[in-house]
Design a protein around this motif. Sequence first.
Motif, PDB file in Angstrom:
ATOM      1  N   ILE A  82       0.844  -1.196   0.000  1.00 13.30           N
ATOM      2  CA  ILE A  82       0.000   0.000   0.000  1.00 13.30           C
ATOM      3  C   ILE A  82       0.878   1.245   0.000  1.00 13.30           C
ATOM      4  N   GLY A  83       0.541   2.196  -0.858  1.00 12.31           N
ATOM      5  CA  GLY A  83       1.333   3.420  -0.946  1.00 12.31           C
ATOM      6  C   GLY A  83       0.808   4.550  -0.088  1.00 12.31           C
ATOM      7  N   VAL A  84      -0.531   4.669   0.010  1.00 18.02           N
ATOM      8  CA  VAL A  84      -1.171   5.767   0.739  1.00 18.02           C
ATOM      9  C   VAL A  84      -2.353   5.210   1.520  1.00 18.02           C
ATOM     10  N   ILE A  85      -2.530   5.688   2.753  1.00 17.08           N
ATOM     11  CA  ILE A  85      -3.701   5.312   3.529  1.00 17.08           C
ATOM     12  C   ILE A  85      -4.506   6.556   3.893  1.00 17.08           C
ATOM     13  N   VAL A  86      -5.813   6.362   4.037  1.00 18.46           N
ATOM     14  CA  VAL A  86      -6.710   7.393   4.559  1.00 18.46           C
ATOM     15  C   VAL A  86      -7.524   6.743   5.669  1.00 18.46           C
ATOM     16  N   VAL A  87      -7.375   7.240   6.897  1.00 22.56           N
ATOM     17  CA  VAL A  87      -8.063   6.682   8.054  1.00 22.56           C
ATOM     18  C   VAL A  87      -8.506   7.820   8.972  1.00 22.56           C
ATOM     19  N   ASP A  88      -9.260   7.488  10.020  1.00 22.28           N
ATOM     20  CA  ASP A  88      -9.630   8.486  11.020  1.00 22.28           C
ATOM     21  C   ASP A  88      -8.394   8.954  11.778  1.00 22.28           C
ATOM     22  N   ASP A  89      -8.514  10.109  12.428  1.00 19.55           N
ATOM     23  CA  ASP A  89      -7.341  10.682  13.095  1.00 19.55           C
ATOM     24  C   ASP A  89      -6.823   9.808  14.239  1.00 19.55           C
ATOM     25  N   GLY A  90      -7.704   9.141  14.982  1.00 17.14           N
ATOM     26  CA  GLY A  90      -7.244   8.280  16.067  1.00 17.14           C
ATOM     27  C   GLY A  90      -6.365   7.149  15.569  1.00 17.14           C
ATOM     28  N   PRO A  91      -6.861   6.309  14.637  1.00 20.17           N
ATOM     29  CA  PRO A  91      -6.006   5.275  14.057  1.00 20.17           C
ATOM     30  C   PRO A  91      -4.763   5.825  13.365  1.00 20.17           C
ATOM     31  N   ALA A 257     -13.923  16.709  17.455  1.00 19.20           N
ATOM     32  CA  ALA A 257     -13.244  16.767  16.163  1.00 19.20           C
ATOM     33  C   ALA A 257     -12.993  15.364  15.632  1.00 19.20           C
ATOM     34  N   LEU A 258     -13.367  15.163  14.390  1.00 11.03           N
ATOM     35  CA  LEU A 258     -13.151  13.876  13.727  1.00 11.03           C
ATOM     36  C   LEU A 258     -12.580  14.166  12.351  1.00 11.03           C
ATOM     37  N   MET A 259     -11.286  14.005  12.222  1.00 13.68           N
ATOM     38  CA  MET A 259     -10.643  14.267  10.946  1.00 13.68           C
ATOM     39  C   MET A 259     -10.395  12.975  10.182  1.00 13.68           C
ATOM     40  N   THR A 260     -10.605  13.047   8.884  1.00 16.67           N
ATOM     41  CA  THR A 260     -10.005  12.046   8.016  1.00 16.67           C
ATOM     42  C   THR A 260      -8.555  12.484   7.818  1.00 16.67           C
ATOM     43  N   ALA A 261      -7.654  11.526   7.737  1.00 14.71           N
ATOM     44  CA  ALA A 261      -6.232  11.869   7.648  1.00 14.71           C
ATOM     45  C   ALA A 261      -5.531  10.921   6.692  1.00 14.71           C
ATOM     46  N   THR A 262      -4.445  11.403   6.108  1.00 13.72           N
ATOM     47  CA  THR A 262      -3.725  10.607   5.123  1.00 13.72           C
ATOM     48  C   THR A 262      -2.226  10.647   5.383  1.00 13.72           C
ATOM     49  N   CYS A 263      -1.552   9.576   4.953  1.00 14.32           N
ATOM     50  CA  CYS A 263      -0.080   9.587   4.950  1.00 14.32           C
ATOM     51  C   CYS A 263       0.431   8.641   3.881  1.00 14.32           C
ATOM     52  N   ALA A 264       1.651   8.909   3.435  1.00  9.91           N
ATOM     53  CA  ALA A 264       2.364   7.988   2.555  1.00  9.91           C
ATOM     54  C   ALA A 264       2.996   6.915   3.437  1.00  9.91           C
ATOM     55  N   VAL A 265       2.816   5.666   3.075  1.00  7.45           N
ATOM     56  CA  VAL A 265       3.254   4.552   3.917  1.00  7.45           C
ATOM     57  C   VAL A 265       4.769   4.387   3.849  1.00  7.45           C
ATOM     58  N   GLU A 266       5.381   4.343   5.011  1.00 10.92           N
ATOM     59  CA  GLU A 266       6.827   4.130   5.093  1.00 10.92           C
ATOM     60  C   GLU A 266       7.181   2.762   4.511  1.00 10.92           C
ATOM     61  N   GLY A 267       8.131   2.761   3.558  1.00 14.10           N
ATOM     62  CA  GLY A 267       8.538   1.511   2.925  1.00 14.10           C
ATOM     63  C   GLY A 267       7.615   1.057   1.823  1.00 14.10           C
ATOM     64  N   GLY A 268       6.603   1.871   1.506  1.00  9.78           N
ATOM     65  CA  GLY A 268       5.671   1.517   0.447  1.00  9.78           C
ATOM     66  C   GLY A 268       6.252   1.758  -0.931  1.00  9.78           C
ATOM     67  N   PRO A 269       5.633   1.189  -1.959  1.00  8.59           N
ATOM     68  CA  PRO A 269       6.132   1.389  -3.327  1.00  8.59           C
ATOM     69  C   PRO A 269       5.836   2.795  -3.832  1.00  8.59           C
ATOM     70  N   LEU A 270       6.621   3.237  -4.800  1.00  5.61           N
ATOM     71  CA  LEU A 270       6.421   4.533  -5.465  1.00  5.61           C
ATOM     72  C   LEU A 270       6.291   5.682  -4.470  1.00  5.61           C
ATOM     73  N   PRO A 271       7.292   5.891  -3.620  1.00  4.82           N
ATOM     74  CA  PRO A 271       7.177   6.906  -2.574  1.00  4.82           C
ATOM     75  C   PRO A 271       6.957   8.322  -3.095  1.00  4.82           C
ATOM     76  N   GLU A 272       7.547   8.668  -4.235  1.00  4.34           N
ATOM     77  CA  GLU A 272       7.353  10.021  -4.773  1.00  4.34           C
ATOM     78  C   GLU A 272       5.908  10.241  -5.212  1.00  4.34           C
TER      79      GLU A 272
END
Length: 348
Positions: A82-91, A257-272
């Motif tokens: 997985i390259g990018v995840i979108v989850v709730d702010d707590g997780p 407050a309930l945010m949706t949040a995203t990050c690029a996964v560490e060690g995931g493919p295609l980091p750029e």
Amino acid sequence: MKRLLLAATSLLALGAGMLGAKPAQAQQRLVVAAYGGSYERVMREHVIPAFERANNVRIDYLAGNSTDTLAKVQAQRGNQQIGVIVVDDGPMFQAIGLGFCQKVTDRAAIDALYPIAVLGDGAALGTGFGYTGLAYNEQVFRERNLPLPTSWNDLTRADLRGRIAIPGIDNTYGVHTVAMMARINGGSEREPGPGFRAMRERVNPNVLAYESSPGKMSDMFTAGEVWMAVWGSSRARAMQVAGFPMGFVAPKEGGVALMTATCAVEGGPLPELAQKFVAHLVSPDVQAAFSRDYGSGPTNRHTQLPPEVAQTVIYGEEQVKTLVAMDWTAINPARQEWTRRWQREVER
């Protein structure tokens, strides 16, 4: 003979041209794991196509709730697909703590956000504001002349006995409910005992179902089984758009407050490309699409919304300041204990 020589010369020239030509670049594939339902629809219709065209990439979309997505990333540790995840702010704070998020590299994307939407010192970004509050059937409340909900204490009202639904502790809404019941009864995220006691003794008798599925929650409202629920602003908005007489209120003690949040996964493919997609999710145009079609407030301070959309979401600095923030540094390390207590004391 002359024709044969010309044909041979043409074939040689064609062969030389083919040898000199660059092979067509294979289209890259970036895996994005995010929510299903109405969120996935907005992604597929308004977010992903523009990114694919601009970057010659194919997005493979994995739909699932925050718990499912975090479990997938944990299962793939050392071999991330997985390259990018979108989850709730707590997780997302859990993902950051476990080292699954790369630091965001696009400084302009970070600087465009409200400070509350920059998580883990820039390891993740909030992509949309919502809040947890009380959803209720306006028609039922009007016909039965019931007082409109104004407080988290309305979960204990005798006139709503057996007509309330609350998502389970596996869901962020359920966690928020325990935390707020703790706060208004003398506890906190670090002292959740008063919240669990209030849930067990005063809220539980009113609860028809502890239901985490958005689809099933919607069905219970539509069937008239449930009159009020703890739910999210974007979920309530989706039902309003569908024509259901849904009311929604931030309790006087605060909407959480309930945010949706995203990050690029560490060690995931295609980091750029993953970093580019993270920045894409917080761009003004994408933020406006989610505000219009999903009901989340923009985390990018430069997003412009028309009045008819702005009045339906968290929008602008003053409104952002009214949201109650959870202490996830206290909650996340204790999640397993909270789950055990919930199963033992509340949802039995």
